[in-house]
Enzyme design. Structure first.
Site, mmCIF file in Angstrom:
data_model
loop_
_atom_site.group_PDB
_atom_site.id
_atom_site.type_symbol
_atom_site.label_atom_id
_atom_site.label_comp_id
_atom_site.label_asym_id
_atom_site.label_seq_id
_atom_site.Cartn_x
_atom_site.Cartn_y
_atom_site.Cartn_z
ATOM 1 N N LEU A 1 0.559 -6.476 -4.186
ATOM 2 C CA LEU A 1 1.532 -5.571 -4.817
ATOM 3 C C LEU A 1 2.835 -5.495 -4.020
ATOM 4 N N HIS B 1 6.059 0.892 -15.390
ATOM 5 C CA HIS B 1 5.146 2.029 -15.327
ATOM 6 C C HIS B 1 5.622 2.992 -14.259
ATOM 7 N N SER C 1 11.144 -4.547 -5.013
ATOM 8 C CA SER C 1 10.867 -4.358 -6.441
ATOM 9 C C SER C 1 12.023 -3.758 -7.229
ATOM 10 N N ARG D 1 7.018 7.594 -8.379
ATOM 11 C CA ARG D 1 8.012 6.536 -8.570
ATOM 12 C C ARG D 1 9.162 6.735 -7.582
ATOM 13 N N GLU E 1 9.838 -8.137 -16.239
ATOM 14 C CA GLU E 1 11.218 -8.546 -15.932
ATOM 15 C C GLU E 1 11.349 -10.073 -16.038
ATOM 16 N N ILE F 1 0.827 -1.232 0.000
ATOM 17 C CA ILE F 1 0.000 0.000 0.000
ATOM 18 C C ILE F 1 0.850 1.266 0.000
ATOM 19 N N ASP G 1 3.703 -8.440 7.425
ATOM 20 C CA ASP G 1 4.861 -8.571 6.545
ATOM 21 C C ASP G 1 4.652 -9.820 5.683
ATOM 22 N N TYR H 1 15.381 -10.924 -8.787
ATOM 23 C CA TYR H 1 14.020 -10.375 -8.744
ATOM 24 C C TYR H 1 13.139 -11.057 -9.798
ATOM 25 N N ASP I 1 2.265 1.952 -6.840
ATOM 26 C CA ASP I 1 1.008 1.392 -7.344
ATOM 27 C C ASP I 1 -0.036 1.286 -6.244
ATOM 28 N N SER J 1 5.553 -9.390 -13.544
ATOM 29 C CA SER J 1 6.394 -8.347 -14.152
ATOM 30 C C SER J 1 6.989 -8.762 -15.486
HETATM 31 P P1 NAP Z 1 7.225 -0.123 -4.900
HETATM 32 O O1 NAP Z 1 6.888 1.331 -5.018
HETATM 33 O O2 NAP Z 1 8.648 -0.520 -4.720
HETATM 34 O O3 NAP Z 1 6.370 -0.719 -3.665
HETATM 35 C C1 NAP Z 1 6.659 -1.959 -3.101
HETATM 36 C C2 NAP Z 1 5.778 -2.158 -1.891
HETATM 37 O O4 NAP Z 1 6.076 -3.431 -1.292
HETATM 38 C C3 NAP Z 1 5.986 -1.110 -0.792
HETATM 39 O O5 NAP Z 1 4.733 -0.753 -0.286
HETATM 40 C C4 NAP Z 1 6.782 -1.871 0.266
HETATM 41 O O6 NAP Z 1 6.548 -1.423 1.581
HETATM 42 C C5 NAP Z 1 6.161 -3.259 0.107
HETATM 43 N N1 NAP Z 1 6.995 -4.294 0.735
HETATM 44 C C6 NAP Z 1 8.326 -4.509 0.576
HETATM 45 N N2 NAP Z 1 8.728 -5.537 1.349
HETATM 46 C C7 NAP Z 1 7.634 -5.989 2.018
HETATM 47 C C8 NAP Z 1 7.418 -7.004 2.977
HETATM 48 N N3 NAP Z 1 8.407 -7.790 3.408
HETATM 49 N N4 NAP Z 1 6.159 -7.180 3.445
HETATM 50 C C9 NAP Z 1 5.150 -6.376 3.039
HETATM 51 N N5 NAP Z 1 5.289 -5.382 2.123
HETATM 52 C C10 NAP Z 1 6.518 -5.189 1.622
HETATM 53 O O7 NAP Z 1 6.660 -0.927 -6.152
HETATM 54 P P2 NAP Z 1 5.545 -0.508 -7.241
HETATM 55 O O8 NAP Z 1 6.240 0.160 -8.378
HETATM 56 O O9 NAP Z 1 4.412 0.151 -6.567
HETATM 57 O O10 NAP Z 1 5.116 -1.935 -7.786
HETATM 58 C C11 NAP Z 1 4.058 -2.678 -7.183
HETATM 59 C C12 NAP Z 1 4.220 -4.151 -7.504
HETATM 60 O O11 NAP Z 1 4.219 -4.328 -8.922
HETATM 61 C C13 NAP Z 1 5.518 -4.770 -7.024
HETATM 62 O O12 NAP Z 1 5.236 -6.116 -6.688
HETATM 63 C C14 NAP Z 1 6.434 -4.724 -8.243
HETATM 64 O O13 NAP Z 1 7.415 -5.743 -8.157
HETATM 65 C C15 NAP Z 1 5.414 -4.987 -9.341
HETATM 66 N N6 NAP Z 1 5.739 -4.428 -10.650
HETATM 67 C C16 NAP Z 1 6.053 -3.115 -10.770
HETATM 68 C C17 NAP Z 1 6.308 -2.588 -12.028
HETATM 69 C C18 NAP Z 1 6.644 -1.124 -12.218
HETATM 70 O O14 NAP Z 1 7.132 -0.777 -13.293
HETATM 71 N N7 NAP Z 1 6.352 -0.263 -11.249
HETATM 72 C C19 NAP Z 1 6.219 -3.415 -13.158
HETATM 73 C C20 NAP Z 1 5.882 -4.753 -12.989
HETATM 74 C C21 NAP Z 1 5.618 -5.248 -11.729
HETATM 75 P P3 NAP Z 1 7.576 -0.504 2.439
HETATM 76 O O15 NAP Z 1 7.063 0.894 2.339
HETATM 77 O O16 NAP Z 1 7.444 -1.039 3.806
HETATM 78 O O17 NAP Z 1 8.934 -0.670 1.840
HETATM 79 O O1 G4F Z 2 14.296 1.857 -13.705
HETATM 80 P P1 G4F Z 2 14.932 0.517 -13.548
HETATM 81 O O2 G4F Z 2 15.674 0.292 -12.302
HETATM 82 O O3 G4F Z 2 13.778 -0.534 -13.801
HETATM 83 P P2 G4F Z 2 13.780 -2.092 -14.200
HETATM 84 O O4 G4F Z 2 15.041 -2.752 -13.846
HETATM 85 O O5 G4F Z 2 13.340 -2.186 -15.625
HETATM 86 O O6 G4F Z 2 12.632 -2.665 -13.234
HETATM 87 C C1 G4F Z 2 11.384 -1.989 -13.077
HETATM 88 O O7 G4F Z 2 10.479 -2.497 -14.032
HETATM 89 C C2 G4F Z 2 10.159 -3.894 -13.900
HETATM 90 C C3 G4F Z 2 9.192 -4.240 -15.039
HETATM 91 O O8 G4F Z 2 9.913 -4.630 -16.165
HETATM 92 C C4 G4F Z 2 9.535 -4.099 -12.534
HETATM 93 F F1 G4F Z 2 9.162 -5.394 -12.396
HETATM 94 C C5 G4F Z 2 10.539 -3.722 -11.455
HETATM 95 O O9 G4F Z 2 9.938 -3.877 -10.162
HETATM 96 C C6 G4F Z 2 10.909 -2.244 -11.640
HETATM 97 O O10 G4F Z 2 9.773 -1.467 -11.369
HETATM 98 O O11 G4F Z 2 15.950 0.274 -14.766
HETATM 99 C C7 G4F Z 2 15.561 0.402 -16.114
HETATM 100 C C8 G4F Z 2 16.777 0.306 -17.026
HETATM 101 C C9 G4F Z 2 17.693 -0.910 -16.741
HETATM 102 O O12 G4F Z 2 18.039 -1.494 -17.951
HETATM 103 C C10 G4F Z 2 18.931 -0.308 -16.090
HETATM 104 O O13 G4F Z 2 20.132 -1.034 -16.334
HETATM 105 O O14 G4F Z 2 17.596 1.459 -16.794
HETATM 106 C C11 G4F Z 2 18.963 1.050 -16.759
HETATM 107 N N1 G4F Z 2 19.737 2.052 -16.028
HETATM 108 C C12 G4F Z 2 20.769 2.781 -16.543
HETATM 109 N N2 G4F Z 2 21.282 3.569 -15.611
HETATM 110 C C13 G4F Z 2 19.583 2.390 -14.731
HETATM 111 C C14 G4F Z 2 20.556 3.355 -14.475
HETATM 112 N N3 G4F Z 2 18.702 1.964 -13.801
HETATM 113 C C15 G4F Z 2 18.773 2.546 -12.557
HETATM 114 N N4 G4F Z 2 17.883 2.169 -11.622
HETATM 115 N N5 G4F Z 2 19.733 3.486 -12.247
HETATM 116 C C16 G4F Z 2 20.651 3.915 -13.175
HETATM 117 O O15 G4F Z 2 21.497 4.766 -12.875
#
Ligand code: NAP
Ligand code: G4F
Length: 325
Positions: free
Chosen positions: A78, A181, A82, A186, A129, A9, A56, A151, A13, A127
């Site tokens: 969610l 997204h 991540s 973010r 990923e 939460i 947790d 991951y 997301d 994901s």
């Molecule tokens: P996020 O901002 O990193 O949020 C992750 C959430 O998980 C936070 O609320 C965090 O809580 C909670 N969490 C971490 N460890 C936990 C634990 N041990 N027990 C309970 N809660 C825990 O991620 P998001 O971008 O909103 O993404 C939401 C979900 O979609 C994730 O599962 C992510 O892997 C997946 N996803 C994201 C993307 C993307 O591009 N954003 C794409 C594909 C899939 P704390 O505040 O306590 O750390």
């Molecule tokens: O923003 P990123 O860290 O996202 P990444 O690894 O794609 O993962 C995110 O999207 C996934 C969905 O495909 C989610 F499942 C996951 O939870 C997360 O939300 O990196 C994006 C790209 C990578 O290729 C990385 O190597 O950006 C490249 N990059 C280049 N310089 C960097 C940097 N990434 C980060 N974080 N920091 C840099 O300085």
């Protein structure tokens, strides 16, 4: 009034989904971890109606208790570690939370359903990923998984477990295979927000350079507000299933940098950007692009916010935020 329990939460997301569910008249509950979690205040400020339950994903009984207390019609899982880069440094913890945590929530939901395992609808945040070393372009629901990070491996476990619980117990369990997204909410560790925040600070004279890793990586970037709508739509279907959620467009990190600097009128961006090995990964996912045909046809879902609009929205937010400091 339908009731929903959202794990994660406090995340990007979780907050958008809570706003969406509240607007639809849901009684919204959230699982929040840790003693004195600093993100509690953010949730309370943005969505004060949400009822928080301490728990947790690595603690089965806390998840069971949250399910019992919230009596949900829908559970959105969610919660996860991540950040892909972090997952190499903490592979076992990532496996426990992002992988095994899914099984914990599935079990809690199954047991709560009693004689009717489909009574509570379940959403798993899978994901893109998981596609990792992509075996097909664009990636769709049937594309073979080849994860490239701890991951990604943990997400693949959670994804298969969700499918397995649907097939084994007849649970209404759906998996959203979401491509990247982003939004002004973010986390600053992800590349998009790192870029937009740095661009705002450089424009305001608060920072001199932006240090990045691989500029050639390509991602299918959409807007988080659009993507939580897809999660909700999946749980409104009669039949559960897996859905790719993506824009169908791919851009490089370099293009993202260029667009962000262009928004503040800087064309010669290369003078502000330095490359460092520190931000390169042991195994890179070079290119992701999704085919969301199934979501478009069955859920009538399509993204509303395009690439340039997304970049602009994030830079504008960071300009405001950094000006206030
Ligand atoms: P996020 O901002 O990193 O949020 C992750 C959430 O998980 C936070 O609320 C965090 O809580 C909670 N969490 C971490 N460890 C936990 C634990 N041990 N027990 C309970 N809660 C825990 O991620 P998001 O971008 O909103 O993404 C939401 C979900 O979609 C994730 O599962 C992510 O892997 C997946 N996803 C994201 C993307 C993307 O591009 N954003 C794409 C594909 C899939 P704390 O505040 O306590 O750390
Ligand atoms: O923003 P990123 O860290 O996202 P990444 O690894 O794609 O993962 C995110 O999207 C996934 C969905 O495909 C989610 F499942 C996951 O939870 C997360 O939300 O990196 C994006 C790209 C990578 O290729 C990385 O190597 O950006 C490249 N990059 C280049 N310089 C960097 C940097 N990434 C980060 N974080 N920091 C840099 O300085």
């Amino acid at each position: 009034m339908p009731s929903a329990l959202v794990t994660g939460i406090t995340g990007q997301d979780g907050l958008y989904l809570a706003e969406l569910l509240l607007a639809k008249g849901y009684d919204v509950h959230g699982l929040i971890r840790g003693q004195n979690n600093p993100r509690r205040e953010v949730v309370q400020a943005l969505v004060p109606e949400v009822r928080l339950h301490t728990g947790d994903l690595t603690d089965m009984s806390s998840v069971v208790r949250a399910v019992r207390e919230s009596q949900p019609d829908e559970v959105y899982n969610l919660g996860a570690i991540s950040f892909v880069a972090y997952s190499w440094q903490n592979a076992a913890l990532t496996t426990d939370v992002t992988g095994k945590g899914v099984l914990t929530v599935l079990e809690a939901v199954r047991l709560h359903g009693g004689d009717d395992p489909s009574a509570v609808r379940f959403y798993q945040a899978s994901s893109s990923e998981m596609f990792g070393k992509a075996q097909e372009v664009p990636q769709r629901e049937t594309t073979r998984l080849w994860p490239r990070s701890p991951y990604g491996v943990a997400k693949a476990f959670g994804h298969h477990m969700t499918v397995n619980y649907r097939e084994s117990y007849g649970m209404h369990a759906s998996s959203g295979i979401l491509f990247n997204h982003e939004s002004p909410r973010r986390g600053p560790e992800f590349v998009t927000r790192k870029i937009t925040r740095a661009v705002a600070r450089i424009h305001l004279g608060l920072q001199d350079e932006l240090v990045l890793g691989n500029l050639d990586a390509r991602r299918d970037w959409g807007y988080a507000g659009d993507y939580v709508e897809a999660m909700w739509l999946m749980l409104q279907q009669e039949q559960p299933d897996d859905y790719v959620i993506a824009t169908g467009e791919t851009h490089s990190v370099r293009e993202f940098v260029e667009a962000a600097f262009a928004h503040v009128g800087i064309d010669d961006w290369a003078r502000y950007v330095r490359l460092s090995e520190e931000f390169r990964r042991p195994a890179e996912v070079h290119e992701l692009v999704g085919d969301a045909t199934r979501a478009r046809e069955r859920l009538a879902w399509k993204p509303q916010v395009g690439f340039v609009e997304l970049v602009s929205m994030m830079v504008e937010n960071d300009l405001k935020e950094q000006s206030r400091r």
